[in-house]
Design a protein around this motif. Structure first.
Motif, PDB file in Angstrom:
ATOM      1  N   ASP A   1       1.136  -1.470   0.200  1.00 47.96           N
ATOM      2  CA  ASP A   1       0.187   0.226   0.124  1.00 47.96           C
ATOM      3  C   ASP A   1       1.192   1.456  -0.163  1.00 47.96           C
ATOM      4  O   ASP A   1       0.729   2.455  -1.275  1.00 47.96           O
ATOM      5  CB  ASP A   1      -0.590  -0.314   0.980  1.00 47.96           C
ATOM      6  N   ARG A   2       1.888   1.096   0.441  1.00 45.67           N
ATOM      7  CA  ARG A   2       2.840   2.310   0.770  1.00 45.67           C
ATOM      8  C   ARG A   2       3.508   2.884  -0.471  1.00 45.67           C
ATOM      9  O   ARG A   2       3.967   3.810  -1.199  1.00 45.67           O
ATOM     10  CB  ARG A   2       4.034   1.785   2.086  1.00 45.67           C
ATOM     11  N   ILE A   3       3.934   1.491  -1.335  1.00 45.30           N
ATOM     12  CA  ILE A   3       4.724   1.922  -2.637  1.00 45.30           C
ATOM     13  C   ILE A   3       2.914   2.854  -3.991  1.00 45.30           C
ATOM     14  O   ILE A   3       3.858   2.897  -4.239  1.00 45.30           O
ATOM     15  CB  ILE A   3       5.172   0.498  -3.294  1.00 45.30           C
ATOM     16  N   LYS A   4       2.230   2.072  -3.165  1.00 47.39           N
ATOM     17  CA  LYS A   4       1.333   2.312  -4.467  1.00 47.39           C
ATOM     18  C   LYS A   4       0.926   3.534  -4.189  1.00 47.39           C
ATOM     19  O   LYS A   4       0.500   4.191  -5.017  1.00 47.39           O
ATOM     20  CB  LYS A   4      -0.292   1.161  -4.152  1.00 47.39           C
ATOM     21  N   ARG A   5       0.934   3.571  -2.980  1.00 47.32           N
ATOM     22  CA  ARG A   5       0.344   5.416  -2.749  1.00 47.32           C
ATOM     23  C   ARG A   5       1.941   6.485  -3.384  1.00 47.32           C
ATOM     24  O   ARG A   5       1.169   7.554  -3.510  1.00 47.32           O
ATOM     25  CB  ARG A   5       0.359   5.595  -1.434  1.00 47.32           C
ATOM     26  N   ARG A   6       2.599   6.033  -3.634  1.00 45.80           N
ATOM     27  CA  ARG A   6       3.736   7.206  -3.682  1.00 45.80           C
ATOM     28  C   ARG A   6       3.681   7.173  -5.676  1.00 45.80           C
ATOM     29  O   ARG A   6       3.795   7.963  -6.116  1.00 45.80           O
ATOM     30  CB  ARG A   6       5.295   6.217  -3.492  1.00 45.80           C
TER      31      ARG A   6
ATOM     32  N   SER B   1       0.875   9.425  -6.211  1.00 47.63           N
ATOM     33  CA  SER B   1       0.520  10.169  -6.061  1.00 47.63           C
ATOM     34  C   SER B   1       1.151  10.763  -7.300  1.00 47.63           C
ATOM     35  O   SER B   1       1.889  12.263  -7.442  1.00 47.63           O
ATOM     36  CB  SER B   1       1.280  10.570  -4.680  1.00 47.63           C
ATOM     37  N   GLY B   2       2.258  10.194  -7.816  1.00 43.68           N
ATOM     38  CA  GLY B   2       3.104  10.379  -9.221  1.00 43.68           C
ATOM     39  C   GLY B   2       4.963  10.311  -8.271  1.00 43.68           C
ATOM     40  O   GLY B   2       5.517  11.086  -8.899  1.00 43.68           O
ATOM     41  N   GLU B   3       5.359  10.463  -7.703  1.00 44.56           N
ATOM     42  CA  GLU B   3       6.144  10.198  -6.828  1.00 44.56           C
ATOM     43  C   GLU B   3       7.130   9.519  -7.231  1.00 44.56           C
ATOM     44  O   GLU B   3       8.364   9.612  -7.833  1.00 44.56           O
ATOM     45  CB  GLU B   3       6.562  10.355  -5.349  1.00 44.56           C
ATOM     46  N   PHE B   4       6.681   7.719  -7.723  1.00 43.27           N
ATOM     47  CA  PHE B   4       7.058   7.919  -8.540  1.00 43.27           C
ATOM     48  C   PHE B   4       5.956   7.539 -10.114  1.00 43.27           C
ATOM     49  O   PHE B   4       5.117   6.341  -9.916  1.00 43.27           O
ATOM     50  CB  PHE B   4       7.043   6.046  -7.490  1.00 43.27           C
ATOM     51  N   ALA B   5       6.911   7.694 -10.913  1.00 47.68           N
ATOM     52  CA  ALA B   5       6.327   7.966 -12.023  1.00 47.68           C
ATOM     53  C   ALA B   5       6.442   6.509 -13.313  1.00 47.68           C
ATOM     54  O   ALA B   5       7.577   5.631 -13.435  1.00 47.68           O
ATOM     55  CB  ALA B   5       6.450   9.233 -12.827  1.00 47.68           C
TER      56      ALA B   5
ATOM     57  N   LEU C   1      15.131   3.096  -0.122  1.00 48.45           N
ATOM     58  CA  LEU C   1      13.940   2.698  -0.360  1.00 48.45           C
ATOM     59  C   LEU C   1      12.822   2.022   1.395  1.00 48.45           C
ATOM     60  O   LEU C   1      11.188   3.055   1.913  1.00 48.45           O
ATOM     61  CB  LEU C   1      12.846   1.698  -1.201  1.00 48.45           C
ATOM     62  N   ALA C   2      13.239   1.101   1.845  1.00 44.98           N
ATOM     63  CA  ALA C   2      12.816   0.452   3.007  1.00 44.98           C
ATOM     64  C   ALA C   2      13.246   1.960   4.103  1.00 44.98           C
ATOM     65  O   ALA C   2      12.120   1.491   4.676  1.00 44.98           O
ATOM     66  CB  ALA C   2      13.582  -0.574   3.225  1.00 44.98           C
TER      67      ALA C   2
END
Length: 241
Positions: free
Chosen positions: A17-22, A25-29, A40-41
């Motif tokens: 969920d945390r990765i998906k939120r990033r 949000s466009g932080e990870f495009a 990252l961890a």
């Protein structure tokens, strides 16, 4: 008290969920490389083990792509890529859901065939016609499988929708076609099947979307009824497509 398995699953779900939120949000495009695992961890406040499990799950889901020697990247997130990932899960399944898969075919294929009738070009029509003629002369189930899959795949491709093509292909590959064709040959009902293919082809040739929808629906429903009526006999064969 929760079992270790439940706690572990919950932690991994939170990591996903945390990765998906990033990503949302466009932080990870799309196309972007993720930071190194340790960084990252730490940034996501996750253990490296939880992060690895989350990356593995998101890779299987078609959201992330691990490139050996280069790192982990967000995919282009095309819908057809995600559908292909679903297909990889289905390839691991058994035929216990055969009835549900046929229901999926009845939803997907007629609509795709109807759409194809408005978009198909002469070259695509000619290729479909050639496949029908080849199928008419074949009796080997494996050869019939290849031509049948190519025939229906060609129709969906003519619809010009990659996501729809991936979805239809995923379902088509899982409806035990090798076993079905072997049974069709054995019971000598090929003539009816070939006639239904011709009906679909003529509707496409006429660019008649309604006739194409009806012909495809009739074909899928007829095959479904025939197969499910002989489910136990069909299930004896070992070839699964």
């Amino acid at each position: 008290m929760s079992s270790p398995e439940t706690v572990g699953s919950s932690v991994v779900d939170e990591a996903i969920d945390r990765i998906k939120r990033r990503i949302e949000s466009g932080e990870f495009a799309p196309g972007q490389k993720l930071p190194p695992e340790t960084a990252l961890a730490s940034d996501l406040e996750l253990s490296r083990l939880s992060l690895r499990e989350a990356v593995r799950a998101l890779t299987m889901a078609g959201v992330l792509e691990v490139r050996h020697g280069a790192g982990t990247f967000v995919t282009d997130l095309r819908p057809d890529r995600v559908v292909d990932a679903i297909g990889r899960f289905l390839q691991l399944s058994h035929d216990t859901g055969l009835r549900e898969l046929f229901e999926c075919r009845r939803v997907v294929e007629p609509g795709a065939t109807s759409l194809a009738a408005t978009r198909i070009d002469e070259a695509q029509l000619a290729e479909l016609g050639d496949r029908i003629e080849r199928m008419r002369t074949l009796r080997d189930p494996q050869e019939l499988v290849a031509e049948d899959l190519a025939f229906h795949s060609g129709i969906v491709a003519a619809a010009g929708n990659r996501t729809l093509q991936s979805l239809a292909g995923t379902v088509a590959q899982r409806t035990a076609r090798a076993r079905i064709w072997r049974a069709l040959v054995k019971d000598d009902v090929l003539t009816r099947t070939h006639q239904q293919h011709n009906d679909i082809y003529r509707a496409l040739q006429d660019r008649d979307s309604m006739a194409a929808f009806v012909a495809a629906t009739r074909h899928v429903a007829d095959v479904e009824s025939w197969v499910l009526g002989r489910l136990h006999g069909v299930a004896d064969d070992e070839d699964v497509r």
